[in-house]
Scaffold this motif. Structure first.
Motif, PDB file in Angstrom:
ATOM      1  N   SER A 143       0.997  -1.183   0.481  1.00 21.30           N
ATOM      2  CA  SER A 143      -0.049  -0.612   0.259  1.00 21.30           C
ATOM      3  C   SER A 143       1.094   1.261  -0.231  1.00 21.30           C
ATOM      4  CB  SER A 143      -1.308   0.076   1.181  1.00 21.30           C
ATOM      5  OG  SER A 143      -1.910  -0.591   1.157  1.00 21.30           O
ATOM      6  N   ARG A 144       1.971   1.335   0.694  1.00 20.72           N
ATOM      7  CA  ARG A 144       2.925   2.386   0.966  1.00 20.72           C
ATOM      8  C   ARG A 144       3.472   2.762  -0.479  1.00 20.72           C
ATOM      9  NH1 ARG A 144       6.393   0.751   6.092  1.00 20.72           N
ATOM     10  NH2 ARG A 144       4.779   0.414   7.434  1.00 20.72           N
ATOM     11  N   LEU A 145       4.014   1.522  -1.306  1.00 23.24           N
ATOM     12  CA  LEU A 145       4.403   2.529  -2.706  1.00 23.24           C
ATOM     13  C   LEU A 145       3.200   2.637  -3.522  1.00 23.24           C
ATOM     14  CD1 LEU A 145       6.571   1.575  -4.944  1.00 23.24           C
ATOM     15  CD2 LEU A 145       5.857  -0.463  -5.226  1.00 23.24           C
ATOM     16  N   LYS A 146       2.206   2.477  -3.393  1.00 25.85           N
ATOM     17  CA  LYS A 146       0.358   2.682  -4.464  1.00 25.85           C
ATOM     18  C   LYS A 146       0.394   4.079  -4.030  1.00 25.85           C
ATOM     19  CE  LYS A 146      -1.851  -0.355  -3.292  1.00 25.85           C
ATOM     20  NZ  LYS A 146      -3.371  -1.598  -3.815  1.00 25.85           N
ATOM     21  N   HIS A 147       0.471   5.361  -2.682  1.00 25.75           N
ATOM     22  CA  HIS A 147       0.834   5.522  -2.029  1.00 25.75           C
ATOM     23  C   HIS A 147       1.451   6.870  -1.965  1.00 25.75           C
ATOM     24  CE1 HIS A 147      -2.382   3.627   1.042  1.00 25.75           C
ATOM     25  NE2 HIS A 147      -2.638   3.696  -0.118  1.00 25.75           N
ATOM     26  N   VAL A 148       2.403   6.450  -2.510  1.00 22.10           N
ATOM     27  CA  VAL A 148       3.660   7.140  -3.174  1.00 22.10           C
ATOM     28  C   VAL A 148       3.475   7.489  -4.142  1.00 22.10           C
ATOM     29  CG1 VAL A 148       6.263   6.998  -3.571  1.00 22.10           C
ATOM     30  CG2 VAL A 148       5.579   6.400  -1.064  1.00 22.10           C
ATOM     31  N   LEU A 149       3.861   6.206  -5.636  1.00 21.80           N
ATOM     32  CA  LEU A 149       3.314   7.376  -6.371  1.00 21.80           C
ATOM     33  C   LEU A 149       2.138   7.930  -6.911  1.00 21.80           C
ATOM     34  CD1 LEU A 149       3.574   3.224  -8.177  1.00 21.80           C
ATOM     35  CD2 LEU A 149       5.240   4.552  -8.156  1.00 21.80           C
ATOM     36  N   LEU A 150       1.021   7.723  -6.237  1.00 22.19           N
ATOM     37  CA  LEU A 150       0.113   8.246  -6.744  1.00 22.19           C
ATOM     38  C   LEU A 150       0.030  10.069  -5.489  1.00 22.19           C
ATOM     39  CD1 LEU A 150      -3.057   9.596  -6.911  1.00 22.19           C
ATOM     40  CD2 LEU A 150      -3.740   8.715  -4.913  1.00 22.19           C
ATOM     41  N   ALA A 151       1.109  10.177  -4.950  1.00 24.44           N
ATOM     42  CA  ALA A 151       1.205  11.248  -3.973  1.00 24.44           C
ATOM     43  C   ALA A 151       2.355  12.284  -5.186  1.00 24.44           C
ATOM     44  CB  ALA A 151       1.865  11.038  -3.042  1.00 24.44           C
ATOM     45  N   SER A 152       2.924  11.184  -5.640  1.00 26.28           N
ATOM     46  CA  SER A 152       3.892  12.043  -5.932  1.00 26.28           C
ATOM     47  C   SER A 152       3.139  12.574  -7.935  1.00 26.28           C
ATOM     48  CB  SER A 152       5.017  10.637  -6.509  1.00 26.28           C
ATOM     49  OG  SER A 152       5.613  10.425  -5.924  1.00 26.28           O
ATOM     50  N   THR A 153       2.932  11.646  -8.168  1.00 22.56           N
ATOM     51  CA  THR A 153       1.314  12.528  -9.586  1.00 22.56           C
ATOM     52  C   THR A 153       0.780  14.121  -9.250  1.00 22.56           C
ATOM     53  OG1 THR A 153       1.937  10.263 -10.571  1.00 22.56           O
ATOM     54  CG2 THR A 153       0.540  11.554 -10.899  1.00 22.56           C
ATOM     55  N   MET A 154       0.276  13.342  -8.140  1.00 23.43           N
ATOM     56  CA  MET A 154      -0.389  14.582  -8.502  1.00 23.43           C
ATOM     57  C   MET A 154       0.361  15.679  -7.353  1.00 23.43           C
ATOM     58  SD  MET A 154      -3.355  14.685  -4.365  1.00 23.43           S
ATOM     59  CE  MET A 154      -4.458  13.427  -5.062  1.00 23.43           C
ATOM     60  N   ALA A 155       1.420  15.848  -6.334  1.00 24.67           N
ATOM     61  CA  ALA A 155       2.233  17.028  -6.678  1.00 24.67           C
ATOM     62  C   ALA A 155       2.856  17.550  -7.308  1.00 24.67           C
ATOM     63  CB  ALA A 155       3.440  16.893  -5.303  1.00 24.67           C
ATOM     64  N   MET A 156       3.159  16.641  -8.293  1.00 23.55           N
ATOM     65  CA  MET A 156       4.036  17.185  -9.738  1.00 23.55           C
ATOM     66  C   MET A 156       2.966  18.149 -10.231  1.00 23.55           C
ATOM     67  SD  MET A 156       7.537  14.732 -10.812  1.00 23.55           S
ATOM     68  CE  MET A 156       6.194  12.910 -10.383  1.00 23.55           C
ATOM     69  N   ASN A 157       1.663  17.572 -10.328  1.00 23.67           N
ATOM     70  CA  ASN A 157       0.955  18.336 -11.551  1.00 23.67           C
ATOM     71  C   ASN A 157       0.729  20.074 -10.729  1.00 23.67           C
ATOM     72  OD1 ASN A 157      -0.157  17.048 -13.754  1.00 23.67           O
ATOM     73  ND2 ASN A 157       0.470  15.319 -12.255  1.00 23.67           N
ATOM     74  N   VAL A 158       0.451  19.534  -9.220  1.00 20.07           N
ATOM     75  CA  VAL A 158      -0.443  20.942  -8.209  1.00 20.07           C
ATOM     76  C   VAL A 158       0.929  22.215  -8.068  1.00 20.07           C
ATOM     77  CG1 VAL A 158      -1.220  20.925  -6.474  1.00 20.07           C
ATOM     78  CG2 VAL A 158      -2.097  18.981  -7.285  1.00 20.07           C
ATOM     79  N   ILE A 159       1.924  21.674  -7.753  1.00 20.37           N
ATOM     80  CA  ILE A 159       3.330  22.556  -7.475  1.00 20.37           C
ATOM     81  C   ILE A 159       2.557  23.738  -8.369  1.00 20.37           C
ATOM     82  CG2 ILE A 159       5.454  22.582  -6.714  1.00 20.37           C
ATOM     83  CD1 ILE A 159       5.532  20.249  -5.650  1.00 20.37           C
ATOM     84  N   PRO A 160       3.493  22.987  -9.736  1.00 20.01           N
ATOM     85  CA  PRO A 160       3.211  24.369 -10.678  1.00 20.01           C
ATOM     86  C   PRO A 160       2.340  25.434 -10.848  1.00 20.01           C
ATOM     87  CG  PRO A 160       4.196  22.455 -11.810  1.00 20.01           C
ATOM     88  CD  PRO A 160       3.547  22.155 -10.721  1.00 20.01           C
ATOM     89  N   GLN A 161       1.116  24.860 -10.216  1.00 20.53           N
ATOM     90  CA  GLN A 161      -0.541  25.378 -10.735  1.00 20.53           C
ATOM     91  C   GLN A 161      -1.221  26.216  -9.260  1.00 20.53           C
ATOM     92  OE1 GLN A 161      -2.227  25.283 -13.375  1.00 20.53           O
ATOM     93  NE2 GLN A 161      -0.387  23.452 -14.040  1.00 20.53           N
ATOM     94  N   VAL A 162       0.239  26.092  -8.341  1.00 17.70           N
ATOM     95  CA  VAL A 162      -0.215  26.864  -7.017  1.00 17.70           C
ATOM     96  C   VAL A 162       0.958  27.342  -6.478  1.00 17.70           C
ATOM     97  CG1 VAL A 162      -1.464  25.106  -5.886  1.00 17.70           C
ATOM     98  CG2 VAL A 162       0.835  25.095  -5.525  1.00 17.70           C
ATOM     99  N   MET A 163       2.097  28.103  -7.665  1.00 14.79           N
ATOM    100  CA  MET A 163       3.572  28.509  -7.246  1.00 14.79           C
ATOM    101  C   MET A 163       3.183  30.131  -7.621  1.00 14.79           C
ATOM    102  SD  MET A 163       6.292  26.830  -5.999  1.00 14.79           S
ATOM    103  CE  MET A 163       7.320  28.646  -7.004  1.00 14.79           C
ATOM    104  N   PRO A 164       2.486  30.534  -8.257  1.00 16.13           N
ATOM    105  CA  PRO A 164       1.871  31.638  -8.296  1.00 16.13           C
ATOM    106  C   PRO A 164       1.196  32.456  -6.813  1.00 16.13           C
ATOM    107  CG  PRO A 164       0.469  31.081 -10.236  1.00 16.13           C
ATOM    108  CD  PRO A 164       1.414  29.800  -9.129  1.00 16.13           C
ATOM    109  N   LEU A 165       0.449  31.305  -5.987  1.00 16.03           N
ATOM    110  CA  LEU A 165       0.121  31.817  -5.154  1.00 16.03           C
ATOM    111  C   LEU A 165       1.313  32.155  -3.557  1.00 16.03           C
ATOM    112  CD1 LEU A 165      -2.890  29.431  -4.088  1.00 16.03           C
ATOM    113  CD2 LEU A 165      -3.187  32.396  -4.683  1.00 16.03           C
ATOM    114  N   VAL A 166       2.067  31.247  -3.658  1.00 18.66           N
ATOM    115  CA  VAL A 166       3.316  31.320  -2.940  1.00 18.66           C
ATOM    116  C   VAL A 166       4.825  32.885  -3.548  1.00 18.66           C
ATOM    117  CG1 VAL A 166       5.450  31.083  -2.850  1.00 18.66           C
ATOM    118  CG2 VAL A 166       3.660  28.975  -3.118  1.00 18.66           C
TER     119      VAL A 166
END
Length: 312
Positions: A130-153
């Motif tokens: 379960s950990r490996l599946k969660h890491v893969l999902l979290a990595s994909t979500m983070a790399m997709n969301v971070i560029p979108q929230v950078m203007p807020l930072v």
């Protein structure tokens, strides 16, 4: 007054019987007959397996198609996050395109194996599964969301797009959910097929026992050669049937008896031979009631020589 015409009565009855046979009634009758034939086919486990395979194939084709579309979207987001301001001349720009397919491929391989063991009633109860599946999902979500929230930072509120940020956060979750559902569908499909075959095997009649093999036939003697002489051991172990077969079935000389009485006398003679004693008139009188002189004649026909050869 004339009598009614009797031949016309069956015709009127037949007309009354056919009066209700409308087109709708005939159509409903055909449907009922078809349903009766289909009732046995629907319960056939092979047909159930074919229908389940067909339905599962259509479902999986649709899921894989939308999974591929989602991976294209998430792959572009991950590539934009990793490549940054690099150009196509930089190898990093090209390598960034392989990260998301690698993550998705690892997730799909794990979930396909999970589908196989789930169909056999075994769950992957290891923590790192379960950990490996969660890491893969979290990595994909983070790399997709971070560029979108950078203007807020960086306090660039004019560059922030809430819709784009929501889509980049939702689509990775949808892709992960589809990848989780595909193996579950495969496992359930296999479980349904196996359950149908097990139910059919439980109600099937037991297989018939094979018939015992026929005894081998003795080899036929070759023309012009004498049959082999039986050995002493074989002669000593002759069965009752073999000894009985040697008794003459018909007497060439002696009184003529009805077939039932002759058969009874032959049986008495066979018993005397098997017991190793002399065949007497008492044996004859024990099976048939005849005069003493006739009994002596019958005994003589069995014990005295005939044509130069003894019958006993």
């Amino acid at each position: 007054m004339s009598e009614p015409n009797e031949p016309d009565q069956p015709e009127r009855d037949e007309g009354k019987a056919d009066k209700g046979q409308t087109r709708r009634v005939r159509k409903l009758g055909d449907r009922i007959s078809e349903a009766r034939h289909l009732r046995g086919l629907v319960r056939d486990p092979d047909l159930q397996a074919v229908e389940m395979e067909r339905s599962g194939r259509r479902t999986l084709v649709g899921l894989w198609f939308f999974l591929a579309l989602g991976l294209v979207f998430t792959t572009a987001g991950v590539q934009r996050f990793l490549a940054g301001k690099t150009t196509m001349a930089d190898p990093l720009w090209w390598a960034a395109w392989t990260v998301e397919p690698m993550f998705a491929g690892l997730l799909i391989v794990l979930l396909n194996f999970e589908a196989v063991i789930l169909s056999h009633g075994i769950e992957p109860d290891h923590d790192w599964w379960s950990r490996l599946k969660h890491v893969l999902l979290a990595s994909t979500m983070a790399m997709n969301v971070i560029p979108q929230v950078m203007p807020l930072v960086s306090s660039s509120w004019g560059e922030f797009n809430p819709g784009s940020a929501a889509v980049h956060a939702i689509i990775p979750v949808i892709v992960y959910g589809i990848a989780e559902v595909i193996p579950v569908i495969q496992a359930r499909q296999r479980a349904v097929i196996l359950a149908a075959y097990e139910a059919a095997d439980a109600t099937a009649p037991p297989p018939a026992e094979p018939a015992p093999p026929a005894p081998p036939k003795p080899p036929e003697p070759v023309a012009g050669t004498a049959p082999p002489k039986p050995s002493e051991s074989a002669a000593g172990t002759a069965t009752r049937e073999q000894r009985t077969a040697e008794i003459p079935k018909a007497i060439s000389k002696g009184p003529k008896l009805p077939p039932p009485m002759a058969q009874a006398v032959q049986s008495a003679f066979a018993r005397a031979q098997q017991e190793g004693r002399e065949f007497t008139a008492g044996d004859v009188n024990a099976v048939i009631k005849v005069a003493p002189d006739l009994a002596e004649q019958i005994v003589a026909s069995y014990t005295q020589p005939t044509n130069g050869h003894a019958l006993a």
